[in-house]
Write a protein that holds these residues in place. Structure first.
Motif, PDB file in Angstrom:
ATOM      1  N   ALA A  93       0.842  -1.199   0.000  1.00  0.00           N
ATOM      2  CA  ALA A  93       0.000   0.000   0.000  1.00  0.00           C
ATOM      3  C   ALA A  93       0.882   1.256   0.000  1.00  0.00           C
ATOM      4  O   ALA A  93       1.939   1.297   0.619  1.00  0.00           O
ATOM      5  CB  ALA A  93      -0.900  -0.005   1.233  1.00  0.00           C
ATOM      6  N   LYS A  94       0.452   2.275  -0.706  1.00  0.00           N
ATOM      7  CA  LYS A  94       1.215   3.519  -0.774  1.00  0.00           C
ATOM      8  C   LYS A  94       0.973   4.361   0.470  1.00  0.00           C
ATOM      9  O   LYS A  94      -0.097   4.339   1.061  1.00  0.00           O
ATOM     10  CB  LYS A  94       0.820   4.308  -2.029  1.00  0.00           C
ATOM     11  CG  LYS A  94       1.227   3.633  -3.331  1.00  0.00           C
ATOM     12  CD  LYS A  94       0.888   4.512  -4.528  1.00  0.00           C
ATOM     13  CE  LYS A  94       1.351   3.868  -5.824  1.00  0.00           C
ATOM     14  NZ  LYS A  94       1.030   4.717  -7.002  1.00  0.00           N
ATOM     15  N   PHE A  95       2.000   5.107   0.881  1.00  0.00           N
ATOM     16  CA  PHE A  95       1.858   6.011   2.021  1.00  0.00           C
ATOM     17  C   PHE A  95       2.876   7.142   1.892  1.00  0.00           C
ATOM     18  O   PHE A  95       3.783   7.098   1.067  1.00  0.00           O
ATOM     19  CB  PHE A  95       2.014   5.272   3.356  1.00  0.00           C
ATOM     20  CG  PHE A  95       3.259   4.425   3.459  1.00  0.00           C
ATOM     21  CD1 PHE A  95       4.482   4.983   3.808  1.00  0.00           C
ATOM     22  CD2 PHE A  95       3.205   3.054   3.221  1.00  0.00           C
ATOM     23  CE1 PHE A  95       5.627   4.204   3.920  1.00  0.00           C
ATOM     24  CE2 PHE A  95       4.341   2.269   3.331  1.00  0.00           C
ATOM     25  CZ  PHE A  95       5.550   2.843   3.680  1.00  0.00           C
ATOM     26  N   THR A  96       2.711   8.152   2.720  1.00  0.00           N
ATOM     27  CA  THR A  96       3.567   9.341   2.685  1.00  0.00           C
ATOM     28  C   THR A  96       5.002   8.980   3.054  1.00  0.00           C
ATOM     29  O   THR A  96       5.243   8.293   4.058  1.00  0.00           O
ATOM     30  CB  THR A  96       3.039  10.409   3.666  1.00  0.00           C
ATOM     31  OG1 THR A  96       1.708  10.767   3.280  1.00  0.00           O
ATOM     32  CG2 THR A  96       3.915  11.657   3.644  1.00  0.00           C
ATOM     33  N   LYS A 117      -0.980   4.728   9.669  1.00  0.00           N
ATOM     34  CA  LYS A 117      -1.244   4.491  11.082  1.00  0.00           C
ATOM     35  C   LYS A 117      -0.008   3.994  11.833  1.00  0.00           C
ATOM     36  O   LYS A 117       0.187   4.342  13.014  1.00  0.00           O
ATOM     37  CB  LYS A 117      -2.398   3.502  11.243  1.00  0.00           C
ATOM     38  CG  LYS A 117      -2.964   3.440  12.657  1.00  0.00           C
ATOM     39  CD  LYS A 117      -4.230   2.607  12.699  1.00  0.00           C
ATOM     40  CE  LYS A 117      -4.866   2.662  14.082  1.00  0.00           C
ATOM     41  NZ  LYS A 117      -4.006   2.131  15.142  1.00  0.00           N
ATOM     42  N   ASN A 118       0.826   3.182  11.189  1.00  0.00           N
ATOM     43  CA  ASN A 118       2.057   2.728  11.852  1.00  0.00           C
ATOM     44  C   ASN A 118       2.862   3.903  12.370  1.00  0.00           C
ATOM     45  O   ASN A 118       3.382   3.890  13.496  1.00  0.00           O
ATOM     46  CB  ASN A 118       2.932   1.936  10.865  1.00  0.00           C
ATOM     47  CG  ASN A 118       2.457   0.517  10.661  1.00  0.00           C
ATOM     48  OD1 ASN A 118       1.474   0.081  11.237  1.00  0.00           O
ATOM     49  ND2 ASN A 118       3.152  -0.221   9.808  1.00  0.00           N
ATOM     50  N   PHE A 119       3.004   4.941  11.544  1.00  0.00           N
ATOM     51  CA  PHE A 119       3.843   6.085  11.899  1.00  0.00           C
ATOM     52  C   PHE A 119       3.178   6.949  12.962  1.00  0.00           C
ATOM     53  O   PHE A 119       3.841   7.443  13.876  1.00  0.00           O
ATOM     54  CB  PHE A 119       4.153   6.928  10.658  1.00  0.00           C
ATOM     55  CG  PHE A 119       4.917   6.203   9.576  1.00  0.00           C
ATOM     56  CD1 PHE A 119       5.360   4.900   9.740  1.00  0.00           C
ATOM     57  CD2 PHE A 119       5.188   6.827   8.367  1.00  0.00           C
ATOM     58  CE1 PHE A 119       6.064   4.230   8.746  1.00  0.00           C
ATOM     59  CE2 PHE A 119       5.887   6.173   7.360  1.00  0.00           C
ATOM     60  CZ  PHE A 119       6.314   4.875   7.548  1.00  0.00           C
ATOM     61  N   ARG A 120       1.867   7.155  12.826  1.00  0.00           N
ATOM     62  CA  ARG A 120       1.157   7.953  13.837  1.00  0.00           C
ATOM     63  C   ARG A 120       1.228   7.276  15.202  1.00  0.00           C
ATOM     64  O   ARG A 120       1.509   7.922  16.222  1.00  0.00           O
ATOM     65  CB  ARG A 120      -0.305   8.158  13.424  1.00  0.00           C
ATOM     66  CG  ARG A 120      -0.498   8.920  12.128  1.00  0.00           C
ATOM     67  CD  ARG A 120      -1.913   9.490  12.002  1.00  0.00           C
ATOM     68  NE  ARG A 120      -2.959   8.514  12.206  1.00  0.00           N
ATOM     69  CZ  ARG A 120      -3.503   7.763  11.261  1.00  0.00           C
ATOM     70  NH1 ARG A 120      -3.048   7.847  10.003  1.00  0.00           N
ATOM     71  NH2 ARG A 120      -4.473   6.910  11.542  1.00  0.00           N
ATOM     72  N   GLY A 175       1.775  -0.541   6.102  1.00  0.00           N
ATOM     73  CA  GLY A 175       1.916   0.701   6.854  1.00  0.00           C
ATOM     74  C   GLY A 175       0.667   1.178   7.539  1.00  0.00           C
ATOM     75  O   GLY A 175       0.726   2.042   8.419  1.00  0.00           O
ATOM     76  N   HIS A 176      -0.482   0.617   7.182  1.00  0.00           N
ATOM     77  CA  HIS A 176      -1.754   1.138   7.694  1.00  0.00           C
ATOM     78  C   HIS A 176      -2.352   0.297   8.818  1.00  0.00           C
ATOM     79  O   HIS A 176      -3.397   0.649   9.362  1.00  0.00           O
ATOM     80  CB  HIS A 176      -2.755   1.254   6.543  1.00  0.00           C
ATOM     81  CG  HIS A 176      -2.291   2.176   5.443  1.00  0.00           C
ATOM     82  ND1 HIS A 176      -2.292   3.548   5.576  1.00  0.00           N
ATOM     83  CD2 HIS A 176      -1.770   1.916   4.213  1.00  0.00           C
ATOM     84  CE1 HIS A 176      -1.827   4.094   4.457  1.00  0.00           C
ATOM     85  NE2 HIS A 176      -1.488   3.137   3.627  1.00  0.00           N
ATOM     86  N   GLY A 177      -1.713  -0.811   9.179  1.00  0.00           N
ATOM     87  CA  GLY A 177      -2.265  -1.666  10.227  1.00  0.00           C
ATOM     88  C   GLY A 177      -2.170  -1.044  11.611  1.00  0.00           C
ATOM     89  O   GLY A 177      -3.037  -1.228  12.459  1.00  0.00           O
TER      90      GLY A 177
END
Length: 324
Positions: A93-96, A117-120, A175-177
């Motif tokens: 998945a693409k992310f910033t 979400k992983n980064f946040r 990255g979004h999990g």
């Protein structure tokens, strides 16, 4: 089904979310215990001073769940600056990310809600643990710049080795999990089918759950050196938060630190390997043990997956550099 449970369920498992205050308070207790009491962990850390990555994410909390973030250069920070690291699966998945176009804007502000979400979650956990800086590969290495990638890939082993603690998004396969999960907390309480008596132990039913080694993150080859080089790792799994360092392990199920010197996990194996590789001159028996330990790490690495074949050497070069 089995007899008397081998663990006692504690109050931390009464929380539905792995970012509950009680859970993060337990994580901070593990970290503080390691920092203050674990000699082997402190010894490795004492040889890891005055290194700062090229770039870090600086965190200023707005409240407990929203962070103001910006990219800072390591050369502009005091040499004693402490930081955490993130270990995570990229997925497809693409992310910033940090790119040549976002390099300048990110030094002013990294848009918090545009991050996966992983980064946040990782930046929030870093702040709640009492730290102000974190290193995240795709926000601290310029993506699409081969020169920067080659330079930073060569330093990646040092980045994880000098980190105070690595936050591992163990249960997320992209990255979004996220690190923070909602779990069925009651699933941790065994169901008693047959009462215990003086003659017999009770009979209990419990759900089978995967060990950390079977969760998505540990299928990624890059993570082997991240696990070995990190002195301490705080694992955010799908169902619970757990801890491992050179000296001990713990989890929400068994919150008291347990000595791991007899288990030979990756961190302990790598630490022993470092000690033996630096003995002068090495005895023949040490050379055999050194070889056994090195091949144990290579075996763990070889059982994992890489997205790009060209990463085969960079993904383990940090370990090789430390022990050569």
């Amino acid at each position: 089904m089995y007899g008397k449970p081998g663990y006692r369920v504690t109050s931390t498992l009464h929380q539905q979310r792995t970012n509950a205050k009680e859970v993060l308070g337990l994580a901070r207790k593990w970290l503080d215990t390691c920092l203050n009491e674990h000699e082997a962990c402190r010894a490795r850390a004492s040889s890891s001073k005055n290194f700062i990555p090229t770039r870090l994410i600086e965190i200023t909390p707005i409240n407990e769940s929203i962070m103001s973030l910006r990219l800072v250069h390591g050369q502009d920070l005091p040499p004693e600056t402490q930081y955490l690291t993130l270990s995570h699966c990229w997925g497809r998945a693409k992310f910033t990310t940090l790119t040549p176009d976002t390099l300048a804007p990110f030094q002013k502000e990294i848009p918090f809600f545009q991050l996966p979400k992983n980064f946040r979650d990782a930046t929030t956990a870093t702040s709640l643990l009492g730290y102000k800086h974190i290193w995240i590969d795709s926000l601290c290495i310029i993506q699409g710049c081969e020169e920067d990638w080659e330079q930073e890939a060569a330093r990646m082993g040092s980045v994880y080795r000098h980190s105070v603690c690595t936050i591992a998004a163990l249960g997320s396969d992209n990255g979004h999990g996220g690190c923070f999960m909602t779990r069925s907390h009651k699933a941790f309480v065994p169901c008693q089918l047959v009462p215990q008596s003086k003659e017999k132990s009770g009979v209990y039913a419990d759900l089978w759950r995967p060990t950390n080694s079977l969760q998505p993150l540990h299928d990624r080859a890059w993570v082997v050196q991240e696990r070995c080089l990190s002195i301490r790792t705080l694992n955010f799994g799908k169902e619970m938060v757990s801890w491992d360092c050179i000296c001990a392990k713990a989890s929400e199920l068994e919150p008291d630190m347990q000595d791991t010197s007899y288990e030979g996990g990756l961190k302990r194996t790598f630490n022993d390997l470092l000690s033996k590789s630096k003995s002068t001159p090495p005895a023949a028996s040490d050379q055999r043990r050194w070889s056994d330990k090195w091949w144990k790490l290579v075996s763990a690495y070889s059982s994992c997956n890489l997205t790009y074949a060209k990463d085969k050497w960079p993904a383990i070069s940090g370990l090789a550099t430390e022990v050569e």
